[in-house]
Design an enzyme around this catalytic site. Sequence first.
Site, PDB file in Angstrom:
ATOM      1  N   ASN A  67      -5.316   4.138   7.966  1.00  0.00           N
ATOM      2  CA  ASN A  67      -5.292   3.553   6.716  1.00  0.00           C
ATOM      3  C   ASN A  67      -4.484   4.473   5.765  1.00  0.00           C
ATOM      4  O   ASN A  67      -3.813   4.854   6.358  1.00  0.00           O
ATOM      5  CB  ASN A  67      -6.533   3.012   6.201  1.00  0.00           C
ATOM      6  CG  ASN A  67      -6.577   1.897   5.339  1.00  0.00           C
ATOM      7  OD1 ASN A  67      -5.711   0.939   5.234  1.00  0.00           O
ATOM      8  ND2 ASN A  67      -7.573   1.865   4.255  1.00  0.00           N
TER       9      ASN A  67
ATOM     10  N   GLU B 147       0.907  -1.406  -0.008  1.00  0.00           N
ATOM     11  CA  GLU B 147      -0.097  -0.144  -0.045  1.00  0.00           C
ATOM     12  C   GLU B 147       0.843   1.451   0.046  1.00  0.00           C
ATOM     13  O   GLU B 147       1.971   1.186   0.384  1.00  0.00           O
ATOM     14  CB  GLU B 147      -0.858  -0.058   1.346  1.00  0.00           C
ATOM     15  CG  GLU B 147      -2.041  -0.799   1.264  1.00  0.00           C
ATOM     16  CD  GLU B 147      -3.281  -0.119   0.442  1.00  0.00           C
ATOM     17  OE1 GLU B 147      -2.937   1.144  -0.099  1.00  0.00           O
ATOM     18  OE2 GLU B 147      -4.317  -0.247   0.229  1.00  0.00           O
TER      19      GLU B 147
ATOM     20  N   ASP C 223      -9.957   2.062  -3.968  1.00  0.00           N
ATOM     21  CA  ASP C 223      -9.083   1.942  -3.062  1.00  0.00           C
ATOM     22  C   ASP C 223      -8.010   3.072  -3.031  1.00  0.00           C
ATOM     23  O   ASP C 223      -8.447   4.217  -3.237  1.00  0.00           O
ATOM     24  CB  ASP C 223      -8.237   0.552  -3.212  1.00  0.00           C
ATOM     25  CG  ASP C 223      -7.418   0.339  -1.638  1.00  0.00           C
ATOM     26  OD1 ASP C 223      -7.254   1.186  -1.040  1.00  0.00           O
ATOM     27  OD2 ASP C 223      -7.180  -0.911  -1.503  1.00  0.00           O
TER      28      ASP C 223
ATOM     29  N   ARG D 182      -7.718   1.216  13.145  1.00  0.00           N
ATOM     30  CA  ARG D 182      -6.310   1.552  12.843  1.00  0.00           C
ATOM     31  C   ARG D 182      -6.456   2.463  11.682  1.00  0.00           C
ATOM     32  O   ARG D 182      -7.366   2.741  11.099  1.00  0.00           O
ATOM     33  CB  ARG D 182      -5.423   0.455  12.389  1.00  0.00           C
ATOM     34  CG  ARG D 182      -5.961  -0.139  11.076  1.00  0.00           C
ATOM     35  CD  ARG D 182      -4.966  -1.240  10.420  1.00  0.00           C
ATOM     36  NE  ARG D 182      -5.316  -2.046   9.222  1.00  0.00           N
ATOM     37  CZ  ARG D 182      -5.426  -1.522   8.136  1.00  0.00           C
ATOM     38  NH1 ARG D 182      -5.250  -0.241   7.778  1.00  0.00           N
ATOM     39  NH2 ARG D 182      -5.856  -2.174   7.291  1.00  0.00           N
TER      40      ARG D 182
ATOM     41  N   ASN E 225      -9.767   5.662   2.594  1.00  0.00           N
ATOM     42  CA  ASN E 225      -8.581   5.156   1.580  1.00  0.00           C
ATOM     43  C   ASN E 225      -7.950   6.153   0.651  1.00  0.00           C
ATOM     44  O   ASN E 225      -7.790   7.364   1.295  1.00  0.00           O
ATOM     45  CB  ASN E 225      -9.164   3.879   0.753  1.00  0.00           C
ATOM     46  CG  ASN E 225      -8.662   2.594   0.945  1.00  0.00           C
ATOM     47  OD1 ASN E 225      -7.325   2.853   1.165  1.00  0.00           O
ATOM     48  ND2 ASN E 225      -9.306   1.802   1.197  1.00  0.00           N
TER      49      ASN E 225
END
Length: 289
Positions: free
Chosen positions: A105, A21, A201, A103, A151
Site C-alpha cells: 500500500n 494515491e 490515510d 498487497r 498507510n
Amino acid sequence: MNKSGVEDVELALEIRCALGESPVWDPRSDELVWVDIRSGHVHWWTPRAPTARSLQVGNTVSAIAPRRAGGYVLGTRSGFAVLDSAGSFALMAEVEADRPVNRMNDGKVDPRGRFWAGTMAETDEPGAGSLYRLDLDGSVARVVDGVTISNGLGWSPDSTTMYYVDSLAHSLDAFDFVVETGEVRQRRVLAEVPSAMGLPDGLTVDEQGYIWVALHSGGAVHRYSPDGRLDTRIELPVALVTSCTFAGPEYKDLYITTAVDPERDEHLAGSVFVHRPRVSGMPGPLCES
Ligand code: CA
C-alpha cells in the site's frame, strides 16, 4: 465559488481515478506524479496542463517516488519495484510472496533516501500486514508487524520523528526515528481520529513540522500540530480523500488525491484537488536505493 464546489479547495485536474494515491512532486520534470492502485496506472501532470499522461505498469501499483538513479521506485502487489525512465517495469525485491491476499500500500522516501512501504490484506484481515524499509543496499527489513492497513508515512523537518498511519488503528502515530540507521522506537498515538471523521490515510509534513492527514470516507484533510492538536480542517467535495503532498517549484500548493466510491454519486471523485495554505512543504528526498 470555484469549480470544486467548496471554499478552500480548487479542482486541479478532473480525472476519474478509481483509487488515486501516493502523490509526489518530481522536481526533475516539475510534474506531479501519482498512481491509481486499482487500475495499475501511473499518472504525470504539470500543473495547469489540461490533461495527465498515464502509463499502465502491468502490476498493482500502490506507491511511487522519484529515484536518484533515474525513473521511480514503486510499491506493488508483489513488492518493491522500479519503473525506469524508459517506462520499463522490473521487480526489485519481493515481499510477502507467501501471502497472495496481501498487497503493498502507501510508501514514502525517508530523509536518507530509503523507501518505506507497508502491506495490507485485501480482505482487511486485522494485523495481516507489515511495514517494510528498502535499505540503500537494496535489502528489505520488516520494521513494524501486526498492521492492518499500512498507510501514510512522513518525517519531521529535523528527521527525529517518523509519522505513521495504520488506518484501522484510527490514529496518527509517531515513532522516534534514527536517521543514520532507519531504526524506529517508542511508537505512540499522536492523535486519535474518531471513525465518524473517516479513516486516516495518506499524509505529508509541512516546513513547520505540522502533519496533514487525508481522511478516507471523511471528505477532508486535517492538519495536526507536532504535539497532536487538530489545527486546521479542509473540506473536500468528495468523500474518499486518499493522500496529499506539497508540490510546485516552491512546494507551496497542497495537492490532494481522491478515489471513487461506487455507492456515491460524486462527479469529481477520483480527481486531484489543490489547497493553498500559508505554509509550504519541503522537497521530498529522492530514493537512493
Ligand atoms: Ca492510502
